[in-house]
Scaffold this motif. Structure first.
Motif, PDB file in Angstrom:
ATOM      1  N   ASP A  48     -35.509   3.012  47.528  1.00  8.94           N
ATOM      2  CA  ASP A  48     -35.685   1.839  48.401  1.00  8.94           C
ATOM      3  C   ASP A  48     -35.519   2.253  49.864  1.00  8.94           C
ATOM      4  O   ASP A  48     -36.287   1.843  50.740  1.00  8.94           O
TER       5      ASP A  48
ATOM      6  N   ASN B  85     -38.528   2.742  53.836  1.00  8.28           N
ATOM      7  CA  ASN B  85     -38.435   2.326  55.245  1.00  8.28           C
ATOM      8  C   ASN B  85     -38.857   3.439  56.205  1.00  8.28           C
ATOM      9  O   ASN B  85     -38.840   3.226  57.420  1.00  8.28           O
TER      10      ASN B  85
ATOM     11  N   ASN C 159     -35.889   1.395  43.016  1.00  2.00           N
ATOM     12  CA  ASN C 159     -35.066   0.516  43.849  1.00  2.00           C
ATOM     13  C   ASN C 159     -33.707   0.298  43.186  1.00  2.00           C
ATOM     14  O   ASN C 159     -33.535  -0.610  42.379  1.00  2.00           O
TER      15      ASN C 159
ATOM     16  N   MET D 172     -31.216  -0.466  44.914  1.00  2.98           N
ATOM     17  CA  MET D 172     -30.615  -1.475  45.807  1.00  2.98           C
ATOM     18  C   MET D 172     -29.637  -0.929  46.828  1.00  2.98           C
ATOM     19  O   MET D 172     -28.969  -1.695  47.527  1.00  2.98           O
ATOM     20  N   TYR D 173     -29.561   0.370  46.917  1.00  4.65           N
ATOM     21  CA  TYR D 173     -28.709   0.976  47.939  1.00  4.65           C
ATOM     22  C   TYR D 173     -29.380   2.204  48.556  1.00  4.65           C
ATOM     23  O   TYR D 173     -30.005   2.993  47.848  1.00  4.65           O
TER      24      TYR D 173
ATOM     25  N   ASN E 145     -26.691  -1.905  51.345  1.00  5.24           N
ATOM     26  CA  ASN E 145     -27.365  -2.733  50.363  1.00  5.24           C
ATOM     27  C   ASN E 145     -28.776  -3.064  50.858  1.00  5.24           C
ATOM     28  O   ASN E 145     -28.991  -3.192  52.064  1.00  5.24           O
ATOM     29  N   GLN E 146     -29.687  -3.237  49.924  1.00  6.97           N
ATOM     30  CA  GLN E 146     -31.080  -3.533  50.293  1.00  6.97           C
ATOM     31  C   GLN E 146     -31.181  -4.685  51.287  1.00  6.97           C
ATOM     32  O   GLN E 146     -31.968  -4.638  52.230  1.00  6.97           O
ATOM     33  N   LYS E 147     -30.356  -5.725  51.102  1.00  2.96           N
ATOM     34  CA  LYS E 147     -30.485  -6.890  51.990  1.00  2.96           C
ATOM     35  C   LYS E 147     -30.076  -6.555  53.426  1.00  2.96           C
ATOM     36  O   LYS E 147     -30.429  -7.276  54.354  1.00  2.96           O
TER      37      LYS E 147
ATOM     38  N   HIS F 152     -30.912  -3.525  54.742  1.00  2.00           N
ATOM     39  CA  HIS F 152     -31.850  -2.546  55.321  1.00  2.00           C
ATOM     40  C   HIS F 152     -33.308  -2.980  55.267  1.00  2.00           C
ATOM     41  O   HIS F 152     -34.187  -2.267  55.736  1.00  2.00           O
TER      42      HIS F 152
ATOM     43  N   ILE G 157     -40.037  -4.665  47.008  1.00  3.46           N
ATOM     44  CA  ILE G 157     -40.683  -3.614  47.808  1.00  3.46           C
ATOM     45  C   ILE G 157     -42.167  -3.495  47.433  1.00  3.46           C
ATOM     46  O   ILE G 157     -42.992  -3.083  48.253  1.00  3.46           O
TER      47      ILE G 157
ATOM     48  N   LYS H 264     -36.751  -1.881  39.487  1.00  2.00           N
ATOM     49  CA  LYS H 264     -35.413  -2.307  39.904  1.00  2.00           C
ATOM     50  C   LYS H 264     -34.390  -1.689  38.951  1.00  2.00           C
ATOM     51  O   LYS H 264     -34.482  -1.866  37.723  1.00  2.00           O
TER      52      LYS H 264
END
Ligand SMILES: Cc1ncc(C[n+]2csc(CCOP(=O)(O)OP(=O)(O)O)c2C)c(N)n1
Ligand SMILES: [Mg+2]
Length: 320
Positions: free
Chosen positions: A145, A149, A173, A175-176, A181-183, A185, A191, A236
């Motif tokens: 994840d 970016n 993903n 989530m880190y 945490n994904q939320k 970044h 994704i 996920k």
């Protein structure tokens, strides 16, 4: 797609082999046998397994810093992997690379990579070569994840899309990205939504369900092989351990950890195998014991192997 008993048991064997390798790495790292960093794939076994089961030796993968599972699922040699973790002369990089530099080009494994997001342009380039040479091979790019970016993600996906390259981008993903945490970044939940920006298909699947991963990958790989271009599969999942061995993961909510442990991909598959009456508990125990034996023998090989000689310090370092 037909899910045969043989196929599911093969998935199970690969997943428990990855798990045994990683559990042994936990133990060996704590005991001081492994000199470099190790980022473990515990909890994410269904992704590499479900995807790579669709590939042949002619196909390619690019991996990440969390690469042991990808290597094993693509047929990497466990003895050579373990020796590399030990820094021994018999390892994949003759002990110079460690966990994050394992590659086996002959098996289509274009390498683990310590640079986050570096696999994306490598996979795109390899897919360009496959298309140019008309080999019929496809490339799978595993990335996290966090790596989605990076600027390399945009450049690679845009180029792969416009050239209709035979590559599948598999986002693991968990989530880190380290402790983020994904939320914290990114401002999206899925994704795979990013696929729309490149005009390619994108799907999100339960990355702890090996069958769901396998089916999504089968479709995307078929598309790529048929000349219809790239896609994104977001799986996920959850890493059971810290970012690397030694990270106490204090930033993770213990309740979240507990709920994900209940969704362990191996437990999921065991349940499915039981429901379908494809395997008894003792059949599964036998497969697990055989996997552990394979890993123990790799450890034995690594322990008995020689240290690299100081005379070899500069060999394989510079290209002439
Ligand atoms: C270009 C680059 N930036 C930063 C780092 C430090 N780093 C190592 S792993 C990591 C997080 C990667 O997160 P993700 O892509 O989600 O992979 P995961 O570790 O979760 O498998 C970072 C920032 C790096 N290795 N390379
Ligand atoms: Mg991640």
């Amino acid at each position: 797609m037909e899910i045969t008993k043989e196929k599911l048991l093969d998935f199970y064997n690969t997943m428990v082999t990855i798990r045994s390798f990683e559990e042994k790495a936990v133990e060996l790292f704590a005991a001081g046998f492994l000199p470099g960093f190790v980022h473990l794939y515990l909890g994410e076994e269904a992704v590499a397994t479900g995807v790579c089961a669709n590939l042949t030796d002619k196909d390619f993968i690019t991996s990440t810093h969390r690469g042991h599972g990808h290597m094993i699922a693509k047929g990497g040699k466990i003895d050579l992997m373990m020796a590399e973790l030990f820094g021994k002369a018999t390892g994949y990089c003759k002990g110079k690379g460690g966990s994050m530099h394992i590659a086996d080009v002959g098996l289509g494994i274009l390498g683990a990579n310590g640079i986050v997001g570096a696999g994306q342009p490598i996979a795109t380039g390899a897919a360009f070569a496959c298309k140019y040479k008309q080999t019929g091979a496809v490339v799978v790019c595993f990335f996290g994840d966090g790596a989605s970016n990076r600027g390399t993600f945009h450049e690679s996906l845009n180029m792969a899309s416009i050239f209709k390259l035979p590559v599948v981008f598999v986002c693991e993903n968990n989530m880190y990205g380290i402790s983020n945490n994904q939320k914290d970044h990114m401002n999206i939940g899925d994704i795979s939504d990013r696929a729309a920006a490149y005009g390619i298909p994108g799907v999100t699947v339960d990355g702890n369900d090996v069958i769901a991963v396998h089916e999504a990958a089968s479709e995307a790989i078929k598309r790529a092989r048929n000349g219809d271009g790239p896609s994104i599969i977001e799986c996920k999942t959850w890493r059971h351990r810290g970012h690397f061995e030694g990270d106490p993961s204090v930033y993770k909510d213990p309740r979240e950890q507990e709920s994900w442990l209940k969704k362990d991909p191996i437990l999921n598959l065991e349940k499915r195998l039981g429901e379908l009456k494809f395997a008894s508990a003792s059949d599964l125990d036998q497969i697990k014991a055989a996997a552990r034996e394979k890993i123990d023998s790799a450890v034995e090989f690594a322990k008995k192997s020689p240290e690299p000689s100081p005379d070899d310090l500069l060999t394989d370092i510079y290209a002439s």
